[in-house]
Design a protein around this motif. Structure first.
Motif, short mmCIF file in Angstrom:
data_model
loop_
_atom_site.label_atom_id
_atom_site.label_comp_id
_atom_site.label_asym_id
_atom_site.label_seq_id
_atom_site.Cartn_x
_atom_site.Cartn_y
_atom_site.Cartn_z
N UNK A 8 0.79 -1.21 -0.08
CA UNK A 8 -0.03 -0.10 -0.17
C UNK A 8 0.92 1.36 -0.11
N UNK A 9 0.37 2.20 -0.63
CA UNK A 9 0.74 3.58 -0.24
C UNK A 9 -0.26 4.60 0.18
N UNK A 10 0.23 4.95 1.29
CA UNK A 10 -0.53 5.82 2.15
C UNK A 10 -0.31 7.33 2.16
N UNK A 11 -1.40 8.21 1.99
CA UNK A 11 -1.09 9.60 1.82
C UNK A 11 -1.89 10.14 2.87
N UNK A 12 -2.06 11.29 3.30
CA UNK A 12 -2.82 11.93 4.22
C UNK A 12 -4.11 11.63 4.42
N UNK A 13 -4.80 11.52 2.99
CA UNK A 13 -6.18 11.26 2.92
C UNK A 13 -6.56 9.64 2.48
N UNK A 14 -5.55 9.09 1.86
CA UNK A 14 -6.06 7.77 1.32
C UNK A 14 -5.24 6.69 1.23
N UNK A 15 -5.47 5.61 1.26
CA UNK A 15 -4.53 4.40 1.05
C UNK A 15 -4.88 3.92 -0.27
N UNK A 16 -3.65 3.39 -1.12
CA UNK A 16 -3.89 3.00 -2.32
C UNK A 16 -3.12 1.62 -2.35
N UNK A 17 -3.74 0.77 -3.06
CA UNK A 17 -3.18 -0.52 -3.13
C UNK A 17 -2.37 -0.59 -4.33
N UNK A 18 -1.03 -0.61 -4.23
CA UNK A 18 0.05 -0.78 -5.28
C UNK A 18 0.13 -2.27 -5.69
N UNK A 19 0.15 -3.13 -5.04
CA UNK A 19 0.20 -4.71 -5.50
C UNK A 19 -0.38 -5.44 -4.65
N UNK A 20 -1.28 -6.27 -5.42
CA UNK A 20 -2.37 -7.43 -4.51
C UNK A 20 -1.16 -8.31 -3.84
N UNK A 21 -1.92 -9.08 -2.83
CA UNK A 21 -1.14 -10.02 -2.04
C UNK A 21 -0.74 -11.07 -2.76
N UNK A 22 -1.66 -11.61 -3.98
CA UNK A 22 -1.06 -12.86 -4.51
C UNK A 22 -0.62 -12.49 -5.87
N UNK A 23 -0.04 -11.12 -6.24
CA UNK A 23 0.78 -11.05 -7.19
C UNK A 23 1.67 -12.00 -7.70
N UNK A 24 1.69 -12.88 -8.63
CA UNK A 24 2.50 -13.75 -9.12
C UNK A 24 2.53 -15.06 -8.29
N UNK A 25 1.19 -15.08 -7.21
CA UNK A 25 1.31 -16.50 -6.45
C UNK A 25 -0.17 -17.10 -6.90
N UNK A 26 -0.15 -18.36 -7.02
CA UNK A 26 -1.51 -18.99 -7.23
C UNK A 26 -2.30 -19.09 -5.91
N UNK A 27 -3.65 -18.99 -5.90
CA UNK A 27 -4.22 -19.11 -4.83
C UNK A 27 -3.79 -20.23 -4.01
N UNK A 28 -3.70 -21.67 -4.55
CA UNK A 28 -3.49 -22.79 -3.59
C UNK A 28 -1.95 -22.66 -3.17
N UNK A 29 -0.98 -22.05 -3.43
CA UNK A 29 0.35 -21.69 -3.14
C UNK A 29 0.44 -20.63 -2.15
N UNK A 30 -0.61 -19.75 -2.03
CA UNK A 30 -0.57 -18.52 -1.09
C UNK A 30 -0.54 -18.87 0.41
N UNK A 31 0.43 -18.46 1.01
CA UNK A 31 0.35 -18.63 2.56
C UNK A 31 -0.46 -17.75 3.35
N UNK A 32 -1.34 -18.15 4.00
CA UNK A 32 -2.28 -17.21 4.79
C UNK A 32 -1.75 -16.85 6.10
N UNK A 33 -1.87 -15.47 6.39
CA UNK A 33 -1.45 -14.93 7.66
C UNK A 33 -1.92 -15.59 8.95
N UNK A 34 -1.70 -15.43 9.87
CA UNK A 34 -2.34 -16.18 11.15
C UNK A 34 -2.59 -15.12 11.92
N UNK A 35 -3.47 -15.41 12.94
CA UNK A 35 -4.03 -14.50 13.98
C UNK A 35 -2.84 -13.50 14.50
N UNK A 36 -1.86 -14.40 14.90
CA UNK A 36 -0.50 -13.49 15.76
C UNK A 36 -0.22 -12.34 14.51
N UNK A 37 -0.37 -12.55 13.16
CA UNK A 37 0.23 -11.39 12.25
C UNK A 37 -0.64 -10.27 12.61
#
Length: 169
Positions: A8-37
């Motif tokens: 993300x890029x954060x400005x004073x007024x808005x957050x803008x998504x620069x790159x999605x989490x699964x960029x170049x990652x297949x959904x089945x290969x994605x490592x999900x965050x855990x509660x402790x994250x």
């Protein structure tokens, strides 16, 4: 970078998504965050301090944050999220199940506090209707929301749902 891996890029007024989490990652290969994250000691301490100083005569609400659809486009990107609902509903459900697991863990913590309501925000709609179509929403999102709401209500807590756009259909 957030716990999901979104950049993300954060400005004073808005957050803008620069790159999605699964960029170049297949959904089945994605490592999900855990509660402790998400619930590191500082956040738990802030919540405890809020609870200790919360006035009893005020309506109190905890915000669970973004829901299934908002996280879906953050994980995949908006276009890919829309396409997966049509082209690969099994993968869509697989990803929703990953989010569902986290959301229920968030609620397990939140319902321990004496609050009046829990807010869930999720913008499924544009100005016309539900972006994924009402039938897909009813099949994939609604049953999961019903379980979240039931968990909240079983603890005597109200739910508040925020959705932008035209939810009428």
């Amino acid at each position: 970078t957030d716990p999901f891996g979104c950049l993300w890029t954060h400005t004073e007024k808005i957050a803008h998504l620069d790159r999605c989490a699964m960029y170049n990652v297949a959904p089945q290969d994605y490592v999900w965050p855990t509660l402790k994250d998400f619930y590191w000691p500082e956040r738990a301490e802030i919540l405890q301090q809020w609870n200790e100083n919360r006035p009893d005569d005020k309506f109190s609400m905890l915000d669970m944050g973004a829901g299934y659809w908002e996280h879906m486009w953050r994980l995949l990107g908006a276009e890919e999220a829309l396409m997966i609902t049509i082209e690969d509903p099994d993968t869509f459900d697989f990803m929703l199940d990953g989010l569902d697991k986290l959301f229920h863990q968030f609620l397990d913590i939140m319902v321990q506090y004496p609050v009046d309501a829990i807010l869930i925000s999720d913008d499924w709609c544009d100005q016309r209707s539900c972006m994924m179509g009402p039938d897909r929403w009813r099949k994939h999102i609604k049953p999961r929301l019903e379980k979240l709401y039931r968990k909240i209500h079983d603890h005597g807590i109200l739910t508040v749902n925020h959705v932008c756009g035209n939810v009428t259909p």
